[in-house]
Design a protein around this motif. Structure first.
Motif, short mmCIF file in Angstrom:
data_model
loop_
_atom_site.label_atom_id
_atom_site.label_comp_id
_atom_site.label_asym_id
_atom_site.label_seq_id
_atom_site.Cartn_x
_atom_site.Cartn_y
_atom_site.Cartn_z
N GLN A 6 13.74 -20.10 10.93
CA GLN A 6 13.05 -20.57 9.89
C GLN A 6 11.97 -19.18 9.74
N ALA A 8 9.05 -16.98 7.84
CA ALA A 8 7.80 -17.14 6.91
C ALA A 8 7.18 -15.69 6.76
N HIS A 33 1.40 -16.02 1.07
CA HIS A 33 2.65 -16.62 1.55
C HIS A 33 3.70 -16.36 0.62
N MET A 52 -2.41 -19.24 7.89
CA MET A 52 -1.33 -18.88 8.22
C MET A 52 -0.54 -20.18 9.06
N LYS A 53 -1.53 -20.59 10.01
CA LYS A 53 -1.08 -21.67 10.87
C LYS A 53 -0.66 -22.97 10.29
N LYS A 55 0.63 -23.15 7.13
CA LYS A 55 1.93 -22.74 6.36
C LYS A 55 3.08 -22.63 7.45
N LEU A 56 2.75 -22.24 8.62
CA LEU A 56 3.71 -22.12 9.89
C LEU A 56 3.92 -23.48 10.37
N SER A 57 3.12 -24.53 10.15
CA SER A 57 3.24 -25.74 10.84
C SER A 57 4.10 -26.83 9.94
#
Length: 58
Positions: A6, A8, A33, A52-53, A55-57
Motif C-alpha cells: 500500500q 501513501a 495527501h 499523516m498517522k 491517513k496511514l491507519s
C-alpha cells in the motif's frame, strides 16, 4: 501469492514567518495527501504527524 504494498504519498510545504521581537518563527505548514487529494494547513509538526498517522491507519 504476495500482496501489493500500500502506498501513501505526502507533500509537505513549510513557511516560517519571523515577526519583530520573536525569537523563533511561526510556521505555516501545508500537508497534502496525494492519493486522497486532501490538504490541510497547520502550525506545528505534531499536527503534521497526526494527519499523516490518520491517513496511514485507514
Amino acid at each position: 501469492m504476495s500482496s501489493q504494498p500500500q502506498v501513501a504519498s505526502f507533500v509537505v510545504r513549510c513557511a516560517g514567518f519571523l515577526d519583530a521581537g520573536q525569537l523563533s518563527p511561526t510556521w505555516r505548514i501545508t500537508v497534502s495527501h496525494v492519493q486522497g487529494e486532501e490538504e490541510i494547513t497547520v502550525t506545528s509538526f505534531e499536527e503534521v504527524s497526526e494527519f499523516m498517522k490518520e491517513k496511514l491507519s485507514g
